[in-house]
Structure formats: structure tokens, C-alpha cells
Motif scaffolding. Structure first.
Motif, PDB file in Angstrom:
ATOM      1  N   ARG A  82     -48.151  11.698  -1.318  1.00 61.17           N
ATOM      2  CA  ARG A  82     -48.051  12.858  -0.431  1.00 61.17           C
ATOM      3  C   ARG A  82     -46.913  13.803  -0.795  1.00 61.17           C
ATOM      4  N   ALA A  83     -46.371  13.668  -1.967  1.00 63.49           N
ATOM      5  CA  ALA A  83     -45.215  14.484  -2.367  1.00 63.49           C
ATOM      6  C   ALA A  83     -45.596  15.949  -2.543  1.00 63.49           C
ATOM      7  N   THR A  84     -44.790  16.806  -1.955  1.00 64.42           N
ATOM      8  CA  THR A  84     -44.945  18.247  -2.178  1.00 64.42           C
ATOM      9  C   THR A  84     -44.393  18.574  -3.557  1.00 64.42           C
ATOM     10  N   ASN A  85     -44.588  19.802  -4.004  1.00 63.58           N
ATOM     11  CA  ASN A  85     -44.014  20.208  -5.288  1.00 63.58           C
ATOM     12  C   ASN A  85     -42.500  20.080  -5.268  1.00 63.58           C
ATOM     13  N   GLY A  86     -41.870  20.458  -4.162  1.00 62.54           N
ATOM     14  CA  GLY A  86     -40.414  20.347  -4.051  1.00 62.54           C
ATOM     15  C   GLY A  86     -39.953  18.903  -4.094  1.00 62.54           C
ATOM     16  N   GLU A  87     -40.666  18.024  -3.404  1.00 64.53           N
ATOM     17  CA  GLU A  87     -40.309  16.596  -3.408  1.00 64.53           C
ATOM     18  C   GLU A  87     -40.522  15.991  -4.791  1.00 64.53           C
ATOM     19  N   PHE A  88     -41.602  16.390  -5.463  1.00 68.54           N
ATOM     20  CA  PHE A  88     -41.812  15.914  -6.832  1.00 68.54           C
ATOM     21  C   PHE A  88     -40.677  16.377  -7.732  1.00 68.54           C
ATOM     22  N   ALA A  89     -40.304  17.656  -7.636  1.00 69.46           N
ATOM     23  CA  ALA A  89     -39.234  18.198  -8.477  1.00 69.46           C
ATOM     24  C   ALA A  89     -37.935  17.439  -8.250  1.00 69.46           C
ATOM     25  N   ASP A  90     -37.628  17.112  -7.010  1.00 72.49           N
ATOM     26  CA  ASP A  90     -36.419  16.355  -6.697  1.00 72.49           C
ATOM     27  C   ASP A  90     -36.489  14.950  -7.297  1.00 72.49           C
TER      28      ASP A  90
END
Length: 104
Positions: free
Chosen positions: A26-34
Motif C-alpha cells: 500500500r505504499a504511496t510514491n512518497g512512502e516508496f521514495a522514503d
């Protein structure tokens, strides 16, 4: 990096989809980037802890780490792809690599 994902960068999008499938569904793009930034930092620290020099760049470290740590090796390898090398990303990775290269 999340901007590049939002713009549809093929290399990063494929990596994000793979990680979502395997690790963070369920990771958003921002969470993936982090999470990706954390994995890259860990990978560079892991390289240094295993005596892998960062003097020859991230690509060499990715190759050597990939032999035993495929996920981390792949995370670092993506940074060598010309398509994602934005000025911000190159500067950030270069700075991190220079700092960690002198860590014993």
C-alpha cells in the motif's frame, strides 16, 4: 524521487511496483521514495562494513553486494541508470557516497 515516479519514470516505476508487490503493498510514491532512500543508505553502509570500496562508484558496490544481497544490490544498481540521474539525485547520492567512502 517521488516526482520522478509521479512523472512515470520507467526504471523507478518498475522498482516501486516490484517492492510494493514484495514488501509494501500500500505504499504511496512518497512512502516508496522514503523506503528506497533508506535502503540505499543501508546498502552503502553494508558495502563499507563488508570492505567494499565506494571509490569506484555505486555501480561497483551494487555489483559486489548483489552477489549476496540481491535486493540491496538491485536498489543500488538502479541509481546507475542514466534515465533517473537528475541533478538532485546525483548530488545527494554523490554526497552520501563521499561521506561513507571514508567510514572504516
Amino acid at each position: 524521487m517521488s516526482e520522478q515516479l509521479d512523472q512515470g519514470d520507467e526504471t523507478l516505476t518498475a522498482q516501486a511496483e516490484e517492492w510494493r508487490h514484495l514488501l509494501f503493498p500500500r505504499a504511496t510514491n512518497g512512502e516508496f521514495a522514503d523506503g528506497y532512500a533508506q535502503a540505499v543508505t543501508f546498502g552503502l553502509l553494508l558495502a563499507r562494513s563488508q570492505g567494499i570500496s565506494l571509490d569506484h562508484g555505486v555501480g561497483e558496490a551494487a555489483d559486489q553486494l548483489g552477489r549476496r544481497h540481491s535486493l540491496i544490490g538491485r536498489a543500488l544498481d538502479i541509481l546507475t541508470h542514466e534515465a533517473i540521474q537528475t541533478r538532485t539525485l546525483v548530488t545527494s547520492v554523490s554526497t552520501l557516497t563521499r561521506v561513507l567512502a571514508v567510514v572504516d
